[in-house]
Design a protein around this motif. Sequence first.
Motif, PDB file in Angstrom:
ATOM      1  N   SER A  17      -5.560   8.168   2.053  1.00 42.91           N
ATOM      2  CA  SER A  17      -6.256   7.620   0.703  1.00 42.91           C
ATOM      3  C   SER A  17      -4.798   7.353  -0.289  1.00 42.91           C
ATOM      4  CB  SER A  17      -6.891   8.522   0.007  1.00 42.91           C
ATOM      5  OG  SER A  17      -6.218  10.071  -0.055  1.00 42.91           O
ATOM      6  N   GLU A  18      -5.139   6.372  -0.926  1.00 46.76           N
ATOM      7  CA  GLU A  18      -4.175   5.793  -1.799  1.00 46.76           C
ATOM      8  C   GLU A  18      -4.670   6.075  -3.203  1.00 46.76           C
ATOM      9  OE1 GLU A  18      -1.643   1.601  -2.814  1.00 46.76           O
ATOM     10  OE2 GLU A  18      -3.227   1.581  -1.075  1.00 46.76           O
ATOM     11  N   HIS A  37      -7.790  11.444   7.544  1.00 48.16           N
ATOM     12  CA  HIS A  37      -8.263  10.396   6.550  1.00 48.16           C
ATOM     13  C   HIS A  37      -7.326  10.053   5.635  1.00 48.16           C
ATOM     14  CE1 HIS A  37     -12.823  11.088   7.107  1.00 48.16           C
ATOM     15  NE2 HIS A  37     -12.190  11.957   8.200  1.00 48.16           N
ATOM     16  N   GLY A  72      -6.356   7.997  -4.481  1.00 48.54           N
ATOM     17  CA  GLY A  72      -7.898   8.531  -4.595  1.00 48.54           C
ATOM     18  C   GLY A  72      -8.735   7.536  -4.000  1.00 48.54           C
ATOM     19  N   LYS A  73      -8.102   6.462  -3.358  1.00 40.74           N
ATOM     20  CA  LYS A  73      -8.988   5.420  -2.796  1.00 40.74           C
ATOM     21  C   LYS A  73      -8.853   5.678  -1.216  1.00 40.74           C
ATOM     22  CE  LYS A  73      -9.709   0.612  -2.627  1.00 40.74           C
ATOM     23  NZ  LYS A  73      -8.954  -0.980  -2.877  1.00 40.74           N
ATOM     24  N   PRO A  74     -10.107   5.672  -0.532  1.00 37.71           N
ATOM     25  CA  PRO A  74      -9.907   5.852   0.788  1.00 37.71           C
ATOM     26  C   PRO A  74      -9.383   4.565   1.449  1.00 37.71           C
ATOM     27  CG  PRO A  74     -12.147   6.316  -0.052  1.00 37.71           C
ATOM     28  CD  PRO A  74     -11.210   5.710  -1.152  1.00 37.71           C
ATOM     29  N   ARG A  75      -8.576   5.012   2.642  1.00 37.19           N
ATOM     30  CA  ARG A  75      -7.808   3.826   3.336  1.00 37.19           C
ATOM     31  C   ARG A  75      -8.209   3.845   4.868  1.00 37.19           C
ATOM     32  NH1 ARG A  75      -6.655  -0.673   0.641  1.00 37.19           N
ATOM     33  NH2 ARG A  75      -5.083  -0.452  -0.981  1.00 37.19           N
ATOM     34  N   SER A 116       0.776  -1.205  -0.170  1.00 31.41           N
ATOM     35  CA  SER A 116       0.158   0.094  -0.050  1.00 31.41           C
ATOM     36  C   SER A 116       0.885   1.369   0.046  1.00 31.41           C
ATOM     37  CB  SER A 116      -0.971   0.120   1.087  1.00 31.41           C
ATOM     38  OG  SER A 116      -1.658   1.124   1.461  1.00 31.41           O
ATOM     39  N   LYS A 119      -2.003  10.614   0.424  1.00 32.80           N
ATOM     40  CA  LYS A 119      -2.675  11.546   0.762  1.00 32.80           C
ATOM     41  C   LYS A 119      -3.100  11.514   2.414  1.00 32.80           C
ATOM     42  CE  LYS A 119      -5.370  15.365  -0.853  1.00 32.80           C
ATOM     43  NZ  LYS A 119      -6.455  15.966  -1.824  1.00 32.80           N
ATOM     44  N   GLN A 154     -10.058   6.216   8.165  1.00 39.66           N
ATOM     45  CA  GLN A 154      -9.813   7.521   9.099  1.00 39.66           C
ATOM     46  C   GLN A 154      -9.411   6.930  10.406  1.00 39.66           C
ATOM     47  OE1 GLN A 154     -13.897   8.813   8.688  1.00 39.66           O
ATOM     48  NE2 GLN A 154     -14.295   8.192  11.015  1.00 39.66           N
ATOM     49  N   ILE A 194       0.488   5.070   0.685  1.00 36.02           N
ATOM     50  CA  ILE A 194      -0.342   6.006   0.996  1.00 36.02           C
ATOM     51  C   ILE A 194       0.079   7.362   0.496  1.00 36.02           C
ATOM     52  CG2 ILE A 194      -1.280   7.606   2.832  1.00 36.02           C
ATOM     53  CD1 ILE A 194      -2.383   4.578   2.895  1.00 36.02           C
TER      54      ILE A 194
END
Length: 469
Positions: free
Chosen positions: A210-211, A208, A213-216, A195, A199, A218, A197
């Motif tokens: 994200s990878e 929060h 654009g995909k949420p990972r 993975s 952002k 909170q 990350i």
Amino acid sequence: MILTIQPLKLTKPSPSPFHSIRTAIFCEKKAPFRRRKYNSSRRSVLKKTFIQEQVKFTAPVSDDPVVAIIGGGMSGLLCALFLEKRGVRSTVFDTGVHGLGGRMGTRIIDPSPLVFDHGAQFFTASDPVFAELVHDWSLKGLVQEWMGTIGELELGGQFTPLSSSSSRYVGVNGMRPLADSILSQTHMVDVVRPSWISKLEPFNGMWHLSENGKPRGQFDAIVIAHNGKCANRLLSASGLPLIARQMKRLELSSIWALLAAFDDPLPVPVDSSGSPFEGAFVKGIDSISWMGDNTKKISKAKDGGPYCWTFFSTAAFGKRNKVPQENIPTVTAERVKETMLEGVEAALGLSKSSLQRPCYTRLQLWGAALPTNTPGIPCIFDSEGRAGICGDWLLGSSLEAAALSGIALANQAGPLILSYIADYFTSGGSSPEEFSVGLHNEFQPLEGHDIGQFPGLESKEKIIEPQPV
């Protein structure tokens, strides 16, 4: 300026600094440049747009907090382990495709198989907290004492064995299996890999992730347990300017690792007992700083070849031959490989072109290999932003330093190990300024071997000064 983040309260976001930059640049041709008031130049105004607003969480910490740990090397793994001991859940995000461990890398090449430690070669344990951990790993069969001879190898084949006030340890089946086993019996730690990350965003009292654009998920707090360009990019717009500034002060060396297997044993010098050395810090050769016999170290019961060796370049050689490690040009790889093999030949005192050709080679560039400076503190923690950093570079350049840094960020375990994240959660997040640490410490040059520090070796032997980087 302080950006206050309240739970369940939506406020109009402040304009993006990048929007300001685009406006200034695209409007430049439409309007003449005007000197701003207070003698502020356009350059200074643009510079200010890069200054991050400090995230300041004011909401109480949740009753069941969860920490995101970005990086699954020794430091991040032990941070997760000791957070669990304090009842704090965590998720470790790691980029490793083959396994956890970061620089605790082990390559296994089938079908033989060929086994190489291509990152950390061995480690010592001089701190009592870390020594207790290592003892536990030994009882579990994860590590063993490395009894083979190591020393200094001068140009021309002159070898001097080194004694040590600390035992030397290696992973029983290589370093990576040790890393993969550290969290094997945990119940409050999740691992996500591979993975990347990309952002970090503070919103509604939580971080929060994200990878691409995909949420990972909170999280109540974040830990950065890796360094280099990726970490700098991650922190560049995170709202953590003090942490980002400290991370950018870090300077890292670049080192080439050459994995080579030979059909016959190498003609290495022997010690006074007649035993060939298994590892050597090479002196006086520009292209080689270390050579280690993985076959002797890891596969002791193996009879016959191939014989697997790991060779590391000097930091100076790595700097001069640095290229993007994700896309190494073929011509560069071939030149570096041949130059390093010539260095091995010279170190062993062999005549030119007499070194046997390896039956297998693999070249890797550690573009962000080891720190060359340090703030000399266990960890960094921004309590207002609920974010911390751990890693070997905060205390040195060894596995022990990485372990102690991860423990320091997670738990109180001795007079030199301070507690920040777990104690902060225990306090409910009150008086956050009392828990911040390391945000303003100055950096000092770091001494040691080109492949790291080994507490216990330096106590009796002359320190090998690192090459300029």
